[in-house]
Write a protein that holds these residues in place. Structure first.
Motif, PDB file in Angstrom:
ATOM      1  N   UNK A 191       0.735  -1.134   0.256  1.00 42.94           N
ATOM      2  CA  UNK A 191      -0.140   0.015   0.005  1.00 42.94           C
ATOM      3  C   UNK A 191       0.966   1.268   0.093  1.00 42.94           C
ATOM      4  N   UNK A 192       2.290   1.310  -0.186  1.00 43.90           N
ATOM      5  CA  UNK A 192       3.070   2.281  -0.093  1.00 43.90           C
ATOM      6  C   UNK A 192       4.204   2.031  -1.103  1.00 43.90           C
ATOM      7  N   UNK A 193       4.589   3.182  -1.843  1.00 43.73           N
ATOM      8  CA  UNK A 193       5.610   3.171  -2.701  1.00 43.73           C
ATOM      9  C   UNK A 193       6.959   3.091  -1.960  1.00 43.73           C
ATOM     10  N   UNK A 194       8.004   2.651  -2.532  1.00 37.52           N
ATOM     11  CA  UNK A 194       9.197   2.499  -2.100  1.00 37.52           C
ATOM     12  C   UNK A 194       9.676   3.783  -1.556  1.00 37.52           C
ATOM     13  N   UNK A 195       9.398   4.993  -2.471  1.00 38.30           N
ATOM     14  CA  UNK A 195       9.629   6.068  -1.990  1.00 38.30           C
ATOM     15  C   UNK A 195       9.181   6.622  -0.785  1.00 38.30           C
ATOM     16  N   UNK A 196       7.952   6.116  -0.161  1.00 40.00           N
ATOM     17  CA  UNK A 196       7.337   6.482   1.265  1.00 40.00           C
ATOM     18  C   UNK A 196       8.234   5.831   2.038  1.00 40.00           C
ATOM     19  N   UNK A 197       8.647   4.479   1.980  1.00 45.70           N
ATOM     20  CA  UNK A 197       9.618   3.906   2.775  1.00 45.70           C
ATOM     21  C   UNK A 197      10.706   4.515   3.389  1.00 45.70           C
ATOM     22  N   UNK A 198      11.373   5.032   1.966  1.00 45.55           N
ATOM     23  CA  UNK A 198      12.777   5.780   2.082  1.00 45.55           C
ATOM     24  C   UNK A 198      12.345   7.019   2.739  1.00 45.55           C
ATOM     25  N   UNK A 199      11.500   7.598   2.468  1.00 45.49           N
ATOM     26  CA  UNK A 199      11.204   8.926   3.393  1.00 45.49           C
ATOM     27  C   UNK A 199      11.030   8.671   4.812  1.00 45.49           C
ATOM     28  N   UNK A 200      10.302   7.338   4.895  1.00 38.16           N
ATOM     29  CA  UNK A 200      10.081   7.208   6.584  1.00 38.16           C
ATOM     30  C   UNK A 200      11.489   6.824   7.081  1.00 38.16           C
ATOM     31  N   UNK A 201      12.554   6.084   6.467  1.00 34.75           N
ATOM     32  CA  UNK A 201      13.752   6.023   7.085  1.00 34.75           C
ATOM     33  C   UNK A 201      14.592   7.282   7.002  1.00 34.75           C
ATOM     34  N   UNK A 202      14.379   8.171   6.121  1.00 34.33           N
ATOM     35  CA  UNK A 202      15.132   9.409   6.061  1.00 34.33           C
ATOM     36  C   UNK A 202      14.695  10.270   7.242  1.00 34.33           C
ATOM     37  N   UNK A 203      13.368  10.265   7.596  1.00 38.09           N
ATOM     38  CA  UNK A 203      12.825  11.049   8.758  1.00 38.09           C
ATOM     39  C   UNK A 203      12.984  10.395  10.336  1.00 38.09           C
ATOM     40  N   UNK A 204      13.266   9.192  10.125  1.00 39.84           N
ATOM     41  CA  UNK A 204      13.145   8.360  11.474  1.00 39.84           C
ATOM     42  C   UNK A 204      11.843   8.256  12.072  1.00 39.84           C
ATOM     43  N   UNK A 205      10.813   7.983  10.752  1.00 36.57           N
ATOM     44  CA  UNK A 205       9.645   7.394  11.326  1.00 36.57           C
ATOM     45  C   UNK A 205       9.590   5.957  11.811  1.00 36.57           C
ATOM     46  N   UNK A 206       8.966   5.709  12.833  1.00 38.77           N
ATOM     47  CA  UNK A 206       8.610   4.209  13.272  1.00 38.77           C
ATOM     48  C   UNK A 206       7.593   3.718  12.875  1.00 38.77           C
ATOM     49  N   UNK A 207       7.687   2.411  12.286  1.00 44.78           N
ATOM     50  CA  UNK A 207       6.538   1.550  11.542  1.00 44.78           C
ATOM     51  C   UNK A 207       6.574   0.269  11.965  1.00 44.78           C
ATOM     52  N   UNK A 208       5.341  -0.431  12.109  1.00 42.40           N
ATOM     53  CA  UNK A 208       5.291  -1.985  12.337  1.00 42.40           C
ATOM     54  C   UNK A 208       4.089  -2.600  10.905  1.00 42.40           C
ATOM     55  N   UNK A 209       4.671  -3.506  10.534  1.00 41.74           N
ATOM     56  CA  UNK A 209       4.193  -3.897   9.160  1.00 41.74           C
ATOM     57  C   UNK A 209       2.731  -4.581   9.575  1.00 41.74           C
ATOM     58  N   UNK A 210       1.780  -4.719   8.907  1.00 40.39           N
ATOM     59  CA  UNK A 210       0.564  -5.312   9.199  1.00 40.39           C
ATOM     60  C   UNK A 210       0.734  -6.789   9.385  1.00 40.39           C
ATOM     61  N   UNK A 211       1.640  -7.486   8.687  1.00 40.43           N
ATOM     62  CA  UNK A 211       1.943  -8.879   8.920  1.00 40.43           C
ATOM     63  C   UNK A 211       2.394  -9.310  10.295  1.00 40.43           C
TER      64      UNK A 211
END
Length: 309
Positions: A191-211
């Motif tokens: 549900x998210x492009x690679x660019x959004x994952x890259x932005x999360x890493x760049x900004x230090x966004x914490x996340x947990x996968x639905x799986x």
């Protein structure tokens, strides 16, 4: 544009007119104008609807979520009263400005007023651009606090656009406030492009996968949430109903396959909400236009019902 509550929504089954142990929410709800003076000490729950799906339209999604707040209230009205907590319905905000940001600003000011009056503020969406409006209210009420934003969502909603949409709220928060951080629970890889994952890493966004949240909340995830809450003065909590599998929540702006089960979302929320740092809770993207048997509006209403402290 601010509108008072439609009182006709608040009706349901009458089991007793005198015995409060058999009352339902429609029998105890209080109606207020958000602009009225509030002389009582801080108590109870304020409820404000965000009857707006312009952000969904701008995000190229399917519209209809502006009907969400009234559908949620209608479902909530018939649920039984389980706690001696006063609930105040302040009506809805609709979009009638030239720019969505103006509606968000207006809504945010009302959120700040409710925070000052009530122990909890429930925000009924509407598109997930409600989250940026919620943030504006939290920041107005807590100008110097560090804000931890927790979002249960299939999407990061950190797209880069010229203005506000339902997919930009959390990027707007991060890029406009150095004293705010972001944690997303339930992110779907599809549900998210690679660019959004890259932005999360760049900004230090914490996340947990639905799986990682299919059947239980593992101890490392519990620790991750607890550490995040401990690291901030105030917690802004929001849920997007599109995180839930479409079998349970078909009436959303972007329905999910391989989504979360409702009980997992409820379990996560119940670990967050009792914390005194949490004063606002928003639930976004309930879209009655695509609902089946009011499943989604009923589920959203039951979430709010369970969140009352």
């Amino acid at each position: 544009m601010y509108n008072l509550s439609n009182k006709e929504l608040w009706q349901g089954r009458v089991d007793s007119e005198t015995d409060s142990s058999h009352f339902r929410h429609f029998q105890t709800i209080n109606f207020r104008n958000i602009s009225d003076s509030f002389d009582e000490e801080q108590h109870g729950v304020g409820m404000i609807g965000y009857a707006v799906d312009k952000g969904v339209e701008l995000n190229k999604g399917r519209v209809g979520a502006k009907e969400g707040p009234d559908a949620i209230k209608k479902a909530f009205a018939n649920l039984p009263v389980m706690r001696d907590t006063q609930i105040y319905d302040y009506g809805n905000v609709e979009h009638d400005y030239e720019r969505l940001e103006e509606t968000q600003k207006e809504f945010g000011h009302y959120v700040a007023q409710s925070i000052q009056r009530h122990n909890q503020t429930f925000l009924l969406g509407g598109g997930h651009d409600i989250a940026y409006a919620q943030y504006l209210g939290v920041r107005e009420a807590h100008p110097d606090a560090s804000i931890g934003v927790i979002n249960i969502d299939a999407h990061f909603d950190t797209r880069k656009e010229e203005g506000s949409t339902s997919g930009t709220s959390f990027r707007q928060i991060l890029e406009g406030d150095d004293n705010a951080n972001y944690l997303v629970l339930g992110v779907q890889e599809g549900g998210n492009t690679q660019g959004l994952f890259d932005y999360a890493e760049e900004r230090g966004v914490g996340y947990v996968y639905s799986d990682e949240l299919l059947h239980q909340i593992a101890p490392p995830i519990k620790d991750k949430v607890e550490r995040f809450m401990n690291d901030h003065d105030v917690i802004m909590f929001t849920i997007c109903m599109d995180v839930i599998d479409s079998a349970f929540a078909p009436g959303v702006s972007a329905n999910a396959v391989l989504g979360l089960f409702p009980h997992i979302v409820l379990e996560i929320a119940k670990r967050i909400i009792p914390n005194e740092k949490v004063s606002t809770i928003s639930i976004a993207e309930t879209n009655p236009k695509y609902d089946i048997d009011q499943r989604t509006s009923k589920l959203t209403a039951n979430f709010f019902h369970h969140f009352i402290l």
